[in-house]
Design a protein around this motif. Structure first.
Motif, mmCIF file in Angstrom:
data_model
loop_
_atom_site.group_PDB
_atom_site.id
_atom_site.type_symbol
_atom_site.label_atom_id
_atom_site.label_comp_id
_atom_site.label_asym_id
_atom_site.label_seq_id
_atom_site.Cartn_x
_atom_site.Cartn_y
_atom_site.Cartn_z
ATOM 1 N N PHE A 174 0.840 -1.191 0.000
ATOM 2 C CA PHE A 174 0.000 0.000 0.000
ATOM 3 C C PHE A 174 0.878 1.245 0.000
ATOM 4 C CE2 PHE A 174 -1.795 -3.431 2.492
ATOM 5 C CZ PHE A 174 -3.057 -3.610 1.938
ATOM 6 N N SER A 175 0.407 2.297 -0.640
ATOM 7 C CA SER A 175 1.144 3.553 -0.654
ATOM 8 C C SER A 175 0.225 4.678 -0.188
ATOM 9 C CB SER A 175 1.652 3.867 -2.067
ATOM 10 O OG SER A 175 2.346 5.093 -2.082
ATOM 11 N N PHE A 176 0.684 5.411 0.817
ATOM 12 C CA PHE A 176 -0.072 6.544 1.328
ATOM 13 C C PHE A 176 0.818 7.784 1.252
ATOM 14 C CE2 PHE A 176 -1.733 2.776 3.410
ATOM 15 C CZ PHE A 176 -3.092 2.902 3.174
ATOM 16 N N PRO A 177 0.331 8.900 0.733
ATOM 17 C CA PRO A 177 1.144 10.110 0.570
ATOM 18 C C PRO A 177 1.880 10.484 1.843
ATOM 19 C CG PRO A 177 -1.000 10.403 -0.461
ATOM 20 C CD PRO A 177 -1.058 9.104 0.284
ATOM 21 N N GLY A 178 3.185 10.614 1.738
ATOM 22 C CA GLY A 178 3.998 11.001 2.880
ATOM 23 C C GLY A 178 4.305 9.896 3.865
ATOM 24 N N GLU A 179 3.758 8.717 3.634
ATOM 25 C CA GLU A 179 3.942 7.618 4.592
ATOM 26 C C GLU A 179 4.813 6.490 4.035
ATOM 27 O OE1 GLU A 179 2.918 7.638 7.669
ATOM 28 O OE2 GLU A 179 1.931 9.577 7.469
ATOM 29 N N GLY A 180 5.178 6.552 2.751
ATOM 30 C CA GLY A 180 5.949 5.473 2.162
ATOM 31 C C GLY A 180 5.071 4.281 1.826
ATOM 32 N N GLU A 181 5.699 3.154 1.564
ATOM 33 C CA GLU A 181 4.969 1.954 1.179
ATOM 34 C C GLU A 181 4.850 0.984 2.353
ATOM 35 O OE1 GLU A 181 6.539 0.212 -2.341
ATOM 36 O OE2 GLU A 181 6.329 2.039 -3.523
ATOM 37 N N ILE A 182 3.625 0.576 2.617
ATOM 38 C CA ILE A 182 3.315 -0.340 3.712
ATOM 39 C C ILE A 182 2.959 -1.695 3.116
ATOM 40 C CG2 ILE A 182 1.735 -0.806 5.629
ATOM 41 C CD1 ILE A 182 1.404 2.249 5.870
ATOM 42 N N VAL A 183 3.443 -2.775 3.750
ATOM 43 C CA VAL A 183 3.154 -4.115 3.257
ATOM 44 C C VAL A 183 2.423 -4.908 4.330
ATOM 45 C CG1 VAL A 183 4.965 -4.310 1.536
ATOM 46 C CG2 VAL A 183 5.499 -4.783 3.924
ATOM 47 N N SER A 184 1.596 -5.847 3.881
ATOM 48 C CA SER A 184 0.831 -6.666 4.812
ATOM 49 C C SER A 184 0.669 -8.058 4.232
ATOM 50 C CB SER A 184 -0.539 -6.042 5.081
ATOM 51 O OG SER A 184 -1.282 -6.819 6.001
ATOM 52 N N CYS A 185 0.569 -9.034 5.112
ATOM 53 C CA CYS A 185 0.419 -10.421 4.690
ATOM 54 C C CYS A 185 -0.440 -11.151 5.701
ATOM 55 C CB CYS A 185 1.786 -11.087 4.573
ATOM 56 S SG CYS A 185 1.728 -12.868 4.276
ATOM 57 N N VAL A 186 -1.286 -12.064 5.224
ATOM 58 C CA VAL A 186 -2.145 -12.859 6.109
ATOM 59 C C VAL A 186 -1.840 -14.343 5.893
ATOM 60 C CG1 VAL A 186 -4.512 -13.481 6.735
ATOM 61 C CG2 VAL A 186 -3.979 -11.133 6.034
ATOM 62 N N GLN A 187 -1.626 -15.062 6.988
ATOM 63 C CA GLN A 187 -1.421 -16.510 6.948
ATOM 64 C C GLN A 187 -2.300 -17.158 8.008
ATOM 65 O OE1 GLN A 187 0.511 -18.337 4.858
ATOM 66 N NE2 GLN A 187 1.115 -16.498 3.744
ATOM 67 N N GLU A 188 -2.823 -18.342 7.703
ATOM 68 C CA GLU A 188 -3.680 -19.026 8.658
ATOM 69 C C GLU A 188 -3.345 -20.513 8.677
ATOM 70 O OE1 GLU A 188 -4.796 -20.267 5.061
ATOM 71 O OE2 GLU A 188 -4.786 -18.137 5.581
ATOM 72 N N ALA A 189 -3.628 -21.167 9.783
ATOM 73 C CA ALA A 189 -3.368 -22.602 9.898
ATOM 74 C C ALA A 189 -4.053 -23.158 11.129
ATOM 75 C CB ALA A 189 -1.864 -22.882 9.975
ATOM 76 N N ALA A 190 -4.351 -24.450 11.074
ATOM 77 C CA ALA A 190 -4.719 -25.175 12.283
ATOM 78 C C ALA A 190 -3.423 -25.455 13.025
ATOM 79 C CB ALA A 190 -5.428 -26.478 11.924
ATOM 80 N N LEU A 191 -3.418 -25.249 14.325
ATOM 81 C CA LEU A 191 -2.177 -25.316 15.092
ATOM 82 C C LEU A 191 -1.940 -26.706 15.672
ATOM 83 C CD1 LEU A 191 -2.464 -21.930 17.023
ATOM 84 C CD2 LEU A 191 -1.182 -22.405 14.927
ATOM 85 N N VAL A 192 -0.662 -27.104 15.637
ATOM 86 C CA VAL A 192 -0.239 -28.351 16.268
ATOM 87 C C VAL A 192 0.744 -28.004 17.377
ATOM 88 C CG1 VAL A 192 -0.621 -29.787 14.241
ATOM 89 C CG2 VAL A 192 1.561 -28.635 14.527
ATOM 90 N N PRO A 193 0.921 -28.893 18.362
ATOM 91 C CA PRO A 193 1.793 -28.573 19.500
ATOM 92 C C PRO A 193 3.233 -28.331 19.086
ATOM 93 C CG PRO A 193 0.400 -30.467 19.990
ATOM 94 C CD PRO A 193 0.246 -30.193 18.526
ATOM 95 N N ALA A 194 3.886 -27.384 19.741
ATOM 96 C CA ALA A 194 5.279 -27.057 19.435
ATOM 97 C C ALA A 194 6.203 -28.225 19.732
ATOM 98 C CB ALA A 194 5.718 -25.829 20.229
ATOM 99 N N GLY A 195 5.842 -29.107 20.638
ATOM 100 C CA GLY A 195 6.706 -30.231 20.980
ATOM 101 C C GLY A 195 6.531 -31.443 20.100
ATOM 102 N N MET A 196 5.672 -31.356 19.091
ATOM 103 C CA MET A 196 5.426 -32.497 18.208
ATOM 104 C C MET A 196 6.661 -32.786 17.369
ATOM 105 S SD MET A 196 2.238 -32.833 15.563
ATOM 106 C CE MET A 196 1.877 -34.352 14.692
ATOM 107 N N PRO A 197 7.085 -34.062 17.236
ATOM 108 C CA PRO A 197 8.281 -34.372 16.445
ATOM 109 C C PRO A 197 8.190 -33.814 15.030
ATOM 110 C CG PRO A 197 7.571 -36.306 17.660
ATOM 111 C CD PRO A 197 6.504 -35.264 17.836
#
Length: 345
Positions: A39-62
């Motif tokens: 995105f570009s807004f006058p005087g603000e430079g370029e802003i970027v955005s990203c969306v990611q989604e997932a079903a979560l699994v435990p951090a300790g899972m092999p």
């Protein structure tokens, strides 16, 4: 429809063609192979955005140092993927918004652990959790997270987002890192019957290579015109998406695609295709000076090789010695059947 990414023809027909309203502030929006918006807004430079989604699994899972095929990830891996996508778009992430949907069977301790994992990853990456939502919903059987990354371009219009015939295709680090870490963790005992422990442990710890932020920063400074991080669908899927996004052809020498020996052996043992294996940590960069870019990346401590050229045709060609084959549309990740087998055990 099958689990995983929506097929490209369905995405074009039923998603992208329905998006018709445009605004001048949106410089880069939804498209094939486009993982973040600018995105570009006058005087603000370029802003970027990203969306990611997932079903979560435990951090300790092999094997959970990286991600999993389809829609399953750890909270830390999901945040890293979001940051990688923004880096590939030429941006530095400053903050994330996290929305969580928890099943009714959840305990408060599970929610606390997920947020502690998120905060630890954000601390590592110097990000702030700027907000989000948390809900309990009977419609889900696993926690589901949506992470929205927000940041700024390192330089205004630093990565124009195009590729021109004659430009070089440069790849950082190695193909299949993310998938190798998963397979080595989930099939450790099977692998230990064939390979020494140090070899298997090295493969398990490939998760330490999953950030592509350093190479993206170097590529921006070196004038790269397009970047795409490889992930689900492997390097073959990423090359196709990049070419489709830019509307160009390409020729790639398969023998030049960088593979760790651990990946070769693990894939052979587990029946996976290394070129269609989860490849987080591998960044594809398009440059008019491939040798100069690879030299700059090596100076920054990032292994990189030039593997091919952008062409003026629509053909996506893979060379393997005298053999010539054509790159197909992305398939389901070769790990997906193995992941389903694992979850059914």
């Amino acid at each position: 429809m099958k689990t995983g990414k929506v097929p490209e023809n369905v995405l074009k027909r039923s998603v992208l063609r329905q998006i018709k309203t445009k605004r001048r502030e949106v410089l880069c929006g939804a498209g094939i192979g486009v993982d973040c918006a600018t995105f570009s807004f006058p005087g603000e430079g370029e802003i970027v955005s990203c969306v990611q989604e997932a079903a979560l699994v435990p951090a300790g899972m092999p094997g959970c140092a990286g991600g999993f095929p389809g829609t399953f990830m750890t909270m830390a891996a999901l945040i890293q993927k979001c940051v990688n996508n923004l880096a590939a778009g030429g941006g530095r992430t400053a903050a994330v918004l996290i929305s969580l949907m928890m099943p009714e069977s959840s305990e408060e301790s599970e929610l606390r652990m997920l947020m502690a994992e998120a905060e630890e990853k954000c601390r590592e990456l110097s990000l702030q959790i700027a907000g989000g939502q948390t809900r309990i919903a009977e419609a889900v059987s696993l926690p589901v997270a949506t992470v929205t990354g927000i940041g700024r371009k390192w330089e205004v219009s630093a990565v124009p987002g195009d590729a021109r015939p004659g430009q070089d295709i440069v790849i950082s680090k190695w193909v299949g890192l993310e998938g190798t870490a998963y397979l080595a963790g989930r099939h450790r005992e099977k692998l230990l019957r064939r390979y020494p422990a140090w070899f298997v442990e090295e493969a398990e710890h490939f998760g330490r290579y999953l950030s592509i932020v350093t190479e993206a920063q170097v590529a921006v400074k070196q004038g790269a015109t397009l970047m795409h991080d490889a992930s689900e669908g492997g390097i073959f899927g990423a090359l196709w998406e990049l070419a489709e996004r830019a509307g160009v052809g390409l020729t790639v020498d398969m023998r030049g695609l960088p593979l760790r020996q651990e990946t070769v052996e693990v894939c052979e043992c587990c029946g996976a295709n290394p070129y269609e294996l989860l490849s987080g940590g591998c960044l594809i960069m398009i440059s008019s000076d491939g040798p100069g870019l690879t030299a700059a990346l090596e100076m920054a401590g990032v292994p990189a090789v030039t593997v091919g050229k952008i062409t003026d045709s629509n053909d996506r060609i893979l060379l393997n010695g005298e053999e010539i084959r054509y790159l197909d549309r992305p398939k389901s990740d070769s790990m997906l059947p193995l992941f389903r087998q694992d979850t059914e055990l």
